[in-house]
Design an enzyme around this catalytic site. Structure first.
Site: not given
Ligand code: ACM
Length: 692
Positions: A309
């Site tokens: 992310e």
């Molecule tokens: C995640 O759940 N961002 C690895």
């Protein structure tokens, strides 16, 4: 009424009367029951005949202490040994990936033996032996049996986020105890996040001093955790999430951020802009110090660099970063992240570590020694395996999202239809449950991890064919009790939470009703809680009704079974009527309860529960005749649509079964084959929104 509720709860939650051999979790690869039993009395004791590994003796002492608590027997050290534990060679004191965990356990009416190639197998055998303690009116015993066992996957982990909400030492230790009991062998220790830098750095103490609100593990404590885990045959793999999820680094080191300015510890939940600057040599200088320090602290060869992310806007908005990308032929943020990872890779290689990261790190530049942790879907794991990378599955094991145990249980890292050669399939090392900590505190975390994680542990240990949901749920109820005996509080934490919630003027009946409703309702699933409680952040107390509610309500599951048995298996509808009557009475009492403002604020939930039960009670007597008309059906379904709205992040998980009940009352079953009738009931009861 209270007596009746208690009797019903007991009936619905009592553990089926199966032999302890049928209760094992994870199910061993091979179990052969034999006639007879080995008595367990005050003369019972165990002899360690293997050498070179004091961990086994410590594990025996822990087991006997728990057996002592359960049986009331004081086991003496000097009694004639009835169980011999042998192994060929001691396992390394720090567990390693792929070590032999197999064992053979044989119990006869006169004695028992454990044989293992190495001492880690002996630890796994003891976890099995502990579950086999059984009793009848004659006393305590171990059922005679021959067990041969070995794990299906070598990497069976739990990721613990100690950052978003701080989780102190006692949480980590009791979690490790639970993991050992179900033969999990990796603690993935997520120690840096936007919301907290939870580990002491000696090279750059400002990182934890300014990034943690004072809540961090000292290096001495980290060593204590590693030793505690190793004692139980569990590896500790640390994660430092980079280059996103990194706000807490920038509080003390804003100069390595991709945008200049001051940073503060993030209190909210989500994906945030602050990202390390991959074009700045100071970034790598700091990481070289810090990761070098961490590489020395954590003995495991794997070091997790996160990589998930990366929000990306700071990279897009920086003229200097854009110029760097042009100069180096980096066409996308993914390319820039790969460039960053290749620099990190050099640091890890220098320190003798192997990289593991979330699936975003997969990129043509990534060296094949890296491993992938797939959170976005099994496809990325399969793709990685095809390209030559090892990997583990976490997609489908997100226990923080409060999904039912069955969903996790049926999720297989290596499904039978997967298109991989044997060599590629061998790269799939296992999986990890993930306990992200947006919505958990030390008080509530056990009820989010346990008992569901035991079912994931079984998926990763037991043969693929072990998939029977009813049997899993039955055994999970037994396992849940054993886990509480280890010191976990997934059940015992609820009563004090509800007393605090209900206030000092709450009567025992109020508390009993609140307990019943908290046992029926569930927290909303997926990422819905953030939408229900948009203003909640790290500073918000997690002491609401939803926090006392738990995922995968056994009571709701039992009602759904009663309804479907009545509709589709010719069973009586009467148990449904009795259950709904009790639930409605509890909800009705709580609707007018004013023991505390917090109880009063949950009135919409109690209203909904009462109204859903009322619809079920109106439908139930008509199930056989099927003579309600379509207009009535539509009106009820439309009301149920409204009632399915969660209140304060609590929902009624059995509501879809009430929809089936409603539909069944308006569909005469004469002249329709049962399977077709069932299909019609299911089709008509599915809400329009769910069909899309
Ligand atoms: C995640 O759940 N961002 C690895």
């Amino acid at each position: 009424m209270i007596a009746r509720i208690s009797a019903l709860l007991l009936a619905m939650t009592s553990i089926a009367n199966a032999s302890s051999l049928e209760n094992l979790m994870p199910v061993p690869a091979n179990v052969k029951p034999v006639d007879g039993a080995l008595p367990v009395n005050a003369d019972f004791t165990i002899a360690i005949e293997g050498t070179g590994d004091p961990r086994v003796s410590a594990a025996v002492d822990r087991m006997l202490a728990r057996w002592g608590a359960r049986t009331g027997l004081a086991f003496r050290k000097d009694a004639k040994p009835l169980v011999a534990i042998r192994w060929n060679q001691p396992a390394p004191p720090i567990p390693t990936l792929g070590e032999d965990e197999s064992y053979a356990l044989e119990i006869t009416p006169t004695g028992a033996s454990i044989d293992a190639p190495n001492s880690t197998g002996a630890l796994r055998a003891l976890a099995t032996l502990e579950q086999l303690l059984d009793a009848n009116t004659d006393g305590w015993f171990l059922p005679a049996a021959k067990i041969e066992d070995a794990p299906r996957f070598p990497w069976r982990g739990l990721m613990l986020d100690v950052c978003r909400h701080w989780q102190p030492m006692e949480v980590v230790k009791r979690t490790l105890d639970g993991m050992a009991a179900v033969k999990m062998n990796v603690l993935h220790f997520h120690v840096t996040e936007d919301q907290g830098f939870r580990i002491e750095s000696k090279t750059h103490p400002e990182l934890h001093e300014q990034g943690s609100d004072g809540n961090f593990f000292t290096q001495e404590e980290v060593r204590e955790i590693i030793a505690y885990a190793a004692e139980r045959g569990i590896r500790v793999v640390p994660e430092f999430d980079l280059p996103g999820h990194a706000t807490s680094w920038l509080v003390s080191h804003p100069e390595i951020g991709s945008k200049s300015g001051n940073y503060a510890i993030e209190r909210r939940w989500g994906i945030f802009e602050p990202t390390l600057d991959p074009t700045n040599e100071q970034t790598y200088a700091l990481l070289d110090d810090f990761l070098g320090e961490m590489a020395a602290l954590f003995p495991d060869p794997f070091l997790h660099i996160g990589g998930d992310e990366v929000e990306g806007s700071q990279w897009k908005e920086s003229a200097a970063i854009q110029a760097f990308m042009r100069e180096h032929g980096l066409e996308s943020n993914a390319d820039l992240q790969a460039h960053f990872n290749s620099r990190i890779q050099q640091i890890l290689a220098k320190n003798g570590k192997r990289m593991i990261g979330w699936d975003e790190i997969l990129h043509p530049e990534l060296p094949k020694t890296a491993a992938i942790q797939s959170w976005r879907g099994i496809d990325s794991l399969v793709a990685a395996a095809k390209q030559g990378y090892s990997g583990i599955l976490s997609n489908g094991y997100y226990i923080d999202l409060c999904h039912p145990t069955a969903d996790h249980y049926l999720n297989d890292p290596l499904p039978p239809d997967v298109d991989l050669t044997d060599e590629e399939a061998a790269r799939i090392l296992g999986g990890e449950a993930t306990m992200w900590a947006e919505w958990v505190t030390p008080e509530t975390i056990d009820s989010r991890i346990w008992p569901r994680t035991a079912a994931i542990a079984e998926r990763l240990w037991s043969p693929r064919e072990v998939r029977d949901l009813d049997d899993m749920h039955r055994r999970l109820a037994v396992t849940s009790r054993r886990l509480e005996e280890l010191g976990l509080s997934h059940v015992s934490s609820i009563a004090p939470m509800l007393r605090r919630f209900a206030g000092d003027s709450a009567t025992p009946a109020d508390l009993q009703n609140l307990r019943l409703v908290s046992d029926i309702v569930e927290p909303v699933k997926g990422y819905r809680r953030g939408k229900q409680q948009p203003h909640a952040n790290q500073l918000t107390p997690l002491t609401g009704f939803v926090d006392a509610a738990r995922p995968d309500s056994a009571l709701s599951r039992a009602l759904v079974r009663q309804i479907d048995d009545a509709l589709f298996s010719g069973r009586s509808i009467q148990p449904v009527v009795e259950t709904l009557t009790l639930w409605k009475a509890a909800a009705d009492a709580l609707r007018i309860n004013d023991s505390s403002p917090r109880v009063a604020a949950m009135k919409p939930l109690f209203d909904r529960l009462s109204e859903v039960c009322a619809i079920g009670l109106e439908a139930a007597p008509e199930v056989e005749s099927g003579t309600k008309d379509a207009a009535w059906r539509q009106a009820q379904l439309s009301t149920l649509d409204t009632l399915s709205e969660p209140h304060d992040a609590c929902e009624l998980p059995f509501l879809p079964a009430i929809r089936r009940l409603v539909v069944a009352t308006s569909l005469p079953r004469q002249d329709i084959p049962p399977a077709q009738w069932r299909e019609q009931v299911e089709a008509l009861s599915t809400p329009a929104a769910a069909k899309r």
